[in-house]
Design an enzyme around this catalytic site. Structure first.
Site, PDB file in Angstrom:
ATOM      1  N   LYS A  91      -0.494   4.857   4.728  1.00 38.97           N
ATOM      2  CA  LYS A  91      -1.405   3.941   5.428  1.00 38.97           C
ATOM      3  C   LYS A  91      -1.001   3.769   6.889  1.00 38.97           C
ATOM      4  O   LYS A  91       0.174   3.537   7.187  1.00 38.97           O
ATOM      5  CB  LYS A  91      -1.434   2.585   4.697  1.00 38.97           C
ATOM      6  N   HIS A 150       0.837  -1.212   0.000  1.00 38.04           N
ATOM      7  CA  HIS A 150       0.000   0.000   0.000  1.00 38.04           C
ATOM      8  C   HIS A 150       0.866   1.255   0.000  1.00 38.04           C
ATOM      9  O   HIS A 150       2.060   1.199   0.258  1.00 38.04           O
ATOM     10  CB  HIS A 150      -0.907   0.029   1.241  1.00 38.04           C
TER      11      HIS A 150
HETATM   12  N1  LIG Z   1     -12.702  -0.806   2.859  1.00 35.65           N
HETATM   13  C1  LIG Z   1     -12.056  -0.339   1.791  1.00 35.65           C
HETATM   14  O1  LIG Z   1     -12.369  -0.690   0.630  1.00 35.65           O
HETATM   15  C2  LIG Z   1     -10.956   0.666   1.986  1.00 35.65           C
HETATM   16  C3  LIG Z   1     -10.615   1.039   3.256  1.00 35.65           C
HETATM   17  N2  LIG Z   1      -9.721   2.033   3.464  1.00 35.65           N
HETATM   18  C4  LIG Z   1      -9.537   2.468   4.837  1.00 35.65           C
HETATM   19  O2  LIG Z   1     -10.172   3.745   4.981  1.00 35.65           O
HETATM   20  C5  LIG Z   1      -9.515   4.489   5.999  1.00 35.65           C
HETATM   21  C6  LIG Z   1      -9.147   5.876   5.447  1.00 35.65           C
HETATM   22  O3  LIG Z   1      -8.204   5.721   4.418  1.00 35.65           O
HETATM   23  P1  LIG Z   1      -7.690   6.991   3.581  1.00 35.65           P
HETATM   24  O4  LIG Z   1      -8.827   7.679   2.949  1.00 35.65           O
HETATM   25  O5  LIG Z   1      -6.577   6.518   2.737  1.00 35.65           O
HETATM   26  O6  LIG Z   1      -7.094   7.889   4.753  1.00 35.65           O
HETATM   27  P2  LIG Z   1      -6.776   9.454   4.753  1.00 35.65           P
HETATM   28  O7  LIG Z   1      -5.809   9.672   5.849  1.00 35.65           O
HETATM   29  O8  LIG Z   1      -6.468   9.937   3.394  1.00 35.65           O
HETATM   30  O9  LIG Z   1      -8.177  10.108   5.157  1.00 35.65           O
HETATM   31  C7  LIG Z   1      -8.752   9.885   6.401  1.00 35.65           C
HETATM   32  C8  LIG Z   1      -9.768  10.958   6.668  1.00 35.65           C
HETATM   33  O10 LIG Z   1     -10.350  10.653   7.906  1.00 35.65           O
HETATM   34  C9  LIG Z   1     -10.388  11.799   8.715  1.00 35.65           C
HETATM   35  N3  LIG Z   1     -10.057  11.447  10.095  1.00 35.65           N
HETATM   36  C10 LIG Z   1      -9.019  10.739  10.541  1.00 35.65           C
HETATM   37  N4  LIG Z   1      -9.051  10.668  11.871  1.00 35.65           N
HETATM   38  C11 LIG Z   1     -10.150  11.337  12.266  1.00 35.65           C
HETATM   39  C12 LIG Z   1     -10.721  11.618  13.537  1.00 35.65           C
HETATM   40  N5  LIG Z   1     -10.148  11.206  14.673  1.00 35.65           N
HETATM   41  N6  LIG Z   1     -11.864  12.330  13.562  1.00 35.65           N
HETATM   42  C13 LIG Z   1     -12.451  12.749  12.430  1.00 35.65           C
HETATM   43  N7  LIG Z   1     -11.936  12.536  11.205  1.00 35.65           N
HETATM   44  C14 LIG Z   1     -10.801  11.829  11.133  1.00 35.65           C
HETATM   45  C15 LIG Z   1      -9.354  12.757   8.187  1.00 35.65           C
HETATM   46  O11 LIG Z   1     -10.029  13.964   8.303  1.00 35.65           O
HETATM   47  P3  LIG Z   1      -9.417  15.411   8.346  1.00 35.65           P
HETATM   48  O12 LIG Z   1      -9.307  15.784   6.892  1.00 35.65           O
HETATM   49  O13 LIG Z   1     -10.442  16.159   9.052  1.00 35.65           O
HETATM   50  O14 LIG Z   1      -8.095  15.299   9.071  1.00 35.65           O
HETATM   51  C16 LIG Z   1      -9.170  12.336   6.735  1.00 35.65           C
HETATM   52  O15 LIG Z   1      -9.914  13.167   5.877  1.00 35.65           O
HETATM   53  C17 LIG Z   1      -8.319   3.641   6.440  1.00 35.65           C
HETATM   54  O16 LIG Z   1      -8.695   2.923   7.595  1.00 35.65           O
HETATM   55  C18 LIG Z   1      -8.119   2.672   5.270  1.00 35.65           C
HETATM   56  O17 LIG Z   1      -7.498   1.488   5.641  1.00 35.65           O
HETATM   57  C19 LIG Z   1      -9.108   2.661   2.429  1.00 35.65           C
HETATM   58  C20 LIG Z   1      -9.366   2.308   1.153  1.00 35.65           C
HETATM   59  C21 LIG Z   1     -10.327   1.271   0.824  1.00 35.65           C
HETATM   60  O1  LIG Z   2      -5.578   2.089   3.335  1.00 34.22           O
HETATM   61  C1  LIG Z   2      -5.832   1.749   2.156  1.00 34.22           C
HETATM   62  O2  LIG Z   2      -5.502   2.437   1.190  1.00 34.22           O
HETATM   63  C2  LIG Z   2      -6.576   0.511   1.947  1.00 34.22           C
HETATM   64  N1  LIG Z   2      -7.029  -0.109   2.989  1.00 34.22           N
HETATM   65  C3  LIG Z   2      -7.849  -1.266   3.003  1.00 34.22           C
HETATM   66  C4  LIG Z   2      -7.240  -2.335   3.868  1.00 34.22           C
HETATM   67  O3  LIG Z   2      -6.647  -2.017   4.911  1.00 34.22           O
HETATM   68  O4  LIG Z   2      -7.373  -3.511   3.538  1.00 34.22           O
HETATM   69  C5  LIG Z   2      -8.299  -1.705   1.651  1.00 34.22           C
HETATM   70  C6  LIG Z   2      -7.435  -1.345   0.495  1.00 34.22           C
HETATM   71  O5  LIG Z   2      -6.460  -2.327   0.311  1.00 34.22           O
HETATM   72  C7  LIG Z   2      -6.837   0.044   0.574  1.00 34.22           C
END
Ligand SMILES: NC(=O)C1=CN([C@@H]2O[C@H](COP(=O)(O)OP(=O)(O)OC[C@H]3O[C@@H](n4cnc5c(N)ncnc54)[C@H](OP(=O)(O)O)[C@@H]3O)[C@@H](O)[C@H]2O)C=CC1
Ligand SMILES: O=C(O)C1=N[C@H](C(=O)O)C[C@H](O)C1
Length: 255
Positions: free
Chosen positions: A152, A148
């Site tokens: 992450k 990743h």
């Molecule tokens: N299930 C799936 O298909 C996928 C899952 N994921 C998961 O999604 C999650 C987010 O990933 P990603 O978008 O890359 O992360 P980013 O760090 O790019 O974005 C996370 C967002 O969450 C907000 N955030 C983080 N902590 C807090 C908090 N304590 N309170 C409020 N808002 C918060 C941040 O907001 P702010 O802008 O306000 O700081 C930021 O905008 C991860 O856990 C990742 O593993 C990711 C991709 C696919």
């Molecule tokens: O953090 C990410 O980017 C992603 N997180 C998910 C995971 O933890 O499995 C899914 C995807 O692979 C992207």
């Protein structure tokens, strides 16, 4: 019916994709999009609201579902707020500890909650085939590698943990070995787990099964975060109006 969707973490890598994916569809609309420091900004023309107003926005805008990709602590807070106001909650956030998972389960007693570590349909297919491969290849060495982007937080990925559960349920293994260093010969029955972090790689998972002078590699590679956002929006449209309970992305795909 148009499904109103609230989006959390709207300026994050995934939050932006979710706002764009909702805007692309005719059967849903963004009810609100929050981040912690909105500062009068927008995502794709959708005005950002302060995350501190999340509870108030649930009451004012009455979304049919919320989609959350943030962090495990905030996801639990958002799930609890949804449970209190009767709003369905879809989260793709990973890295929950047991208390966090239990809190999601509790929220599922009040409203529909769908938690999936990966919203790519191909990953769901991978989960389905990996168990069969392990059953067909008893005694083969198994190693899992996930790759990743360098931002992450959690390792191994939520998807890797889900795949590992599937592997362990379908074979006899001694335990997981996370990386190797120094004098570290492979033990019989161990599952090697390796997390790579580099650049802006969207997400790759590979399971290697080797033995008997042959090897099988099962690989999923997400080429664009839009694939996760599309699956999450499908899940939100599917879950809106359902009865309370804890759901999985497989429920959406298998229906
Ligand atoms: N299930 C799936 O298909 C996928 C899952 N994921 C998961 O999604 C999650 C987010 O990933 P990603 O978008 O890359 O992360 P980013 O760090 O790019 O974005 C996370 C967002 O969450 C907000 N955030 C983080 N902590 C807090 C908090 N304590 N309170 C409020 N808002 C918060 C941040 O907001 P702010 O802008 O306000 O700081 C930021 O905008 C991860 O856990 C990742 O593993 C990711 C991709 C696919
Ligand atoms: O953090 C990410 O980017 C992603 N997180 C998910 C995971 O933890 O499995 C899914 C995807 O692979 C992207």
């Amino acid at each position: 019916m148009t499904v109103g969707i609230g989006v959390t973490g709207a300026t994050g890598r995934m939050g932006r994709e979710v706002v764009a994916a909702v805007a692309d569809r005719e059967d849903c609309e963004v009810a609100f999009a929050v981040n912690r420091d909105p500062d009068g900004g927008d995502v794709d023309g959708v005005e950002l609201e302060a995350a501190a107003r999340f509870d108030a926005l649930l009451s004012e805008r009455e979304p049919d579902a919320v989609i959350d990709f943030t962090g495990p602590e905030s996801a639990v807070d958002y799930a609890r707020a949804c449970a209190e106001t009767g709003v369905a909650f879809v989260t793709g956030t990973t890295g929950f500890d047991d208390d966090g998972l239990a809190a999601l389960e509790d929220a599922g007693a009040e409203v529909p909650i769908l938690h999936a570590p990966n919203f790519a349909r191909g990953v769901q297919a991978l989960v389905n085939v990996v168990g069969q491969a392990v059953r067909n290849l008893p005694g083969y060495d198994v190693e899992l590698v996930e790759t990743h982007h360098n931002g992450k937080r959690d390792a191994p990925s939520g998807t890797a943990n889900r795949l590992l559960e599937e592997i362990e349920e379908n074979g006899e293994f001694a335990g997981r070995t996370h990386g190797r260093e120094g004098e570290a010969p492979r033990e019989d029955g161990e599952i090697g787990v390796h997390a790579l972090r580099a650049g802006d790689i969207t997400g790759e998972h590979e399971i290697l099964l080797a033995g008997n002078d042959e090897e099988v590699r099962l690989t999923h590679r997400a080429e664009d975060r839009g694939v996760f956002a599309a699956g999450a929006v499908d899940a939100a449209v599917w879950i809106a109006g359902r009865k309370a309970g804890s759901y999985d992305f497989a429920d959406v795909i298998d229906e």
